[in-house]
Write an enzyme that holds these catalytic residues in place. Sequence first.
Site, short mmCIF file in Angstrom:
data_model
loop_
_atom_site.label_atom_id
_atom_site.label_comp_id
_atom_site.label_asym_id
_atom_site.label_seq_id
_atom_site.Cartn_x
_atom_site.Cartn_y
_atom_site.Cartn_z
N CYS A 114 0.82 -1.22 0.00
CA CYS A 114 0.00 0.00 0.00
C CYS A 114 0.85 1.27 0.00
O CYS A 114 0.35 2.35 -0.29
CB CYS A 114 -0.93 0.01 1.20
N HIS A 245 -3.48 7.26 2.71
CA HIS A 245 -3.86 5.94 2.23
C HIS A 245 -5.21 5.58 2.85
O HIS A 245 -5.48 5.90 4.01
CB HIS A 245 -2.79 4.92 2.65
N ASN A 275 -10.34 -0.18 0.26
CA ASN A 275 -8.88 0.00 0.26
C ASN A 275 -8.34 -0.53 -1.07
O ASN A 275 -8.36 -1.73 -1.31
CB ASN A 275 -8.31 -0.77 1.45
O1 UT7 Z 1 -3.76 -1.13 3.70
C1 UT7 Z 1 -2.78 -1.61 4.59
C2 UT7 Z 1 -3.00 -1.07 5.93
N1 UT7 Z 1 -4.18 -1.69 6.50
C3 UT7 Z 1 -4.58 -1.32 7.71
O2 UT7 Z 1 -3.97 -0.45 8.30
C4 UT7 Z 1 -5.76 -2.04 8.30
C5 UT7 Z 1 -5.74 -1.82 9.78
N2 UT7 Z 1 -6.76 -2.59 10.53
C6 UT7 Z 1 -8.07 -2.32 10.46
O3 UT7 Z 1 -8.51 -1.49 9.68
C7 UT7 Z 1 -8.99 -3.04 11.45
O4 UT7 Z 1 -8.19 -3.75 12.35
C8 UT7 Z 1 -9.99 -4.02 10.78
C9 UT7 Z 1 -11.07 -3.22 10.07
C10 UT7 Z 1 -9.29 -4.91 9.80
C11 UT7 Z 1 -10.68 -4.87 11.83
O5 UT7 Z 1 -11.31 -4.05 12.79
P1 UT7 Z 1 -11.10 -4.33 14.35
O6 UT7 Z 1 -11.94 -3.35 15.04
O7 UT7 Z 1 -9.61 -4.28 14.59
O8 UT7 Z 1 -11.68 -5.77 14.54
P2 UT7 Z 1 -10.97 -7.12 15.02
O9 UT7 Z 1 -10.08 -7.65 13.94
O10 UT7 Z 1 -10.38 -6.90 16.37
O11 UT7 Z 1 -12.20 -8.06 15.16
C12 UT7 Z 1 -13.25 -7.80 16.11
C13 UT7 Z 1 -14.36 -8.80 15.94
C14 UT7 Z 1 -13.87 -10.25 15.91
O12 UT7 Z 1 -14.81 -11.05 16.60
P3 UT7 Z 1 -14.55 -11.52 18.11
O13 UT7 Z 1 -13.26 -12.30 18.05
O14 UT7 Z 1 -14.43 -10.25 18.90
O15 UT7 Z 1 -15.74 -12.33 18.41
C15 UT7 Z 1 -13.91 -10.61 14.45
O16 UT7 Z 1 -14.12 -11.98 14.23
O17 UT7 Z 1 -15.02 -8.60 14.70
C16 UT7 Z 1 -15.10 -9.83 13.98
N3 UT7 Z 1 -15.08 -9.54 12.56
C17 UT7 Z 1 -16.19 -9.30 11.84
N4 UT7 Z 1 -17.48 -9.27 12.18
C18 UT7 Z 1 -18.38 -8.99 11.22
C19 UT7 Z 1 -14.00 -9.42 11.74
N5 UT7 Z 1 -14.40 -9.12 10.50
C20 UT7 Z 1 -15.76 -9.03 10.54
C21 UT7 Z 1 -16.74 -8.74 9.58
N6 UT7 Z 1 -18.03 -8.72 9.96
N7 UT7 Z 1 -16.43 -8.45 8.29
#
Ligand code: UT7
Length: 318
Positions: A114, A245, A275
Amino acid sequence: MKYSKIMGTGSYLPEKVLTNADIEKIVDTTDEWIVERTGIRERRVASPDENALTMAEIAGQRALEAAGLEPSDLGMIIVASTTPAMVFPSTACLLQARFGIHGCAAFDLNASACAGFIYGFGIADQFIKTGAIKYALVIGSEVMSRIVDWSDRSTCVLFGDGAGAVLLGPSEEPSVLSTHLHADGAYHDVLYLPLNLTKTPSVESLMMNGSRLFKLAVTILDRLFDETLLANQIEKSELDWLIPHQANIRIIQAMAKKLDLSMDRVTVTLDKQGNTSSASIPIALDGAIRDGRIKRGQLLMMEGFGGGLAWGSVLLRY
Ligand code: UT7
């Protein structure tokens, strides 16, 4: 002292729109979760006959037209892509052939994911500043839809396809003021795309530790902004625009807050595009230039951040 400046920009988005409601039918997710955690509402998906090359060609052609230049004017073509048309030759070489030109430097940048567009911009800037070349076309072009696992809700909701291009040329007046490129391979396991040449197909799917990446992004970008402002002895209050980004609206909002910029001074495209990796910055830049929000003379900061980890910024007076 010579400088480089942006002579023209262009972009291309595939026609097909995939909304969060469409994704609800593919994986166990909700529009509410995606919007709240990421800010994304829909993304574009390339058709089977589109790829990084076809999209780069359209975006590149639009940047050339905006600059009033011909392909034969180019001294360098750089295509930043993690999803190139082929492993080799480079998408940049394929594009050179499509443009019907011969001899100028042409190469792809895929290692910085990215951050690839910012890396390409930084390289082109150095070549133009030294007078080694006159004009460079720097493109970010991605078909992220082809490398995500469409059964993994934690990644497939995030990405989109598209291409953006910037035509850089020489300037006597200060325009591109500084570029800052960094990487730390210690974080190689936070975001990666495995290639297993003992298997067919050998390209696997994108892997990401989202929450770890989120925290790293906020910390690293915070430091990057300080470095960029300090190197130019400018105050954050002097900035007119942040072109970040487009990974997550919460990261973008944190960065706007850090710079004391209201969100109407920050380009946001991820709600409609997701993204698009190395394409996200030039697409956002092109959109804001073409609709008149970004004007000549304004002070712009661009930042990219992604797999490697690799990150970088550009400060320029447009
Ligand atoms: O382009 C390169 C740079 N990229 C980035 O910088 C991305 C950075 N990271 C992010 O943007 C965020 O971390 C994400 C959007 C990817 C994820 O958000 P988060 O608030 O960090 O969520 P998480 O990964 O901690 O997941 C929280 C919960 C999990 O469930 P449990 O374990 O708490 O029960 C996941 O399984 O959300 C769940 N989850 C979803 N639920 C519904 C993960 N993806 C989804 C989904 N729909 N699509």
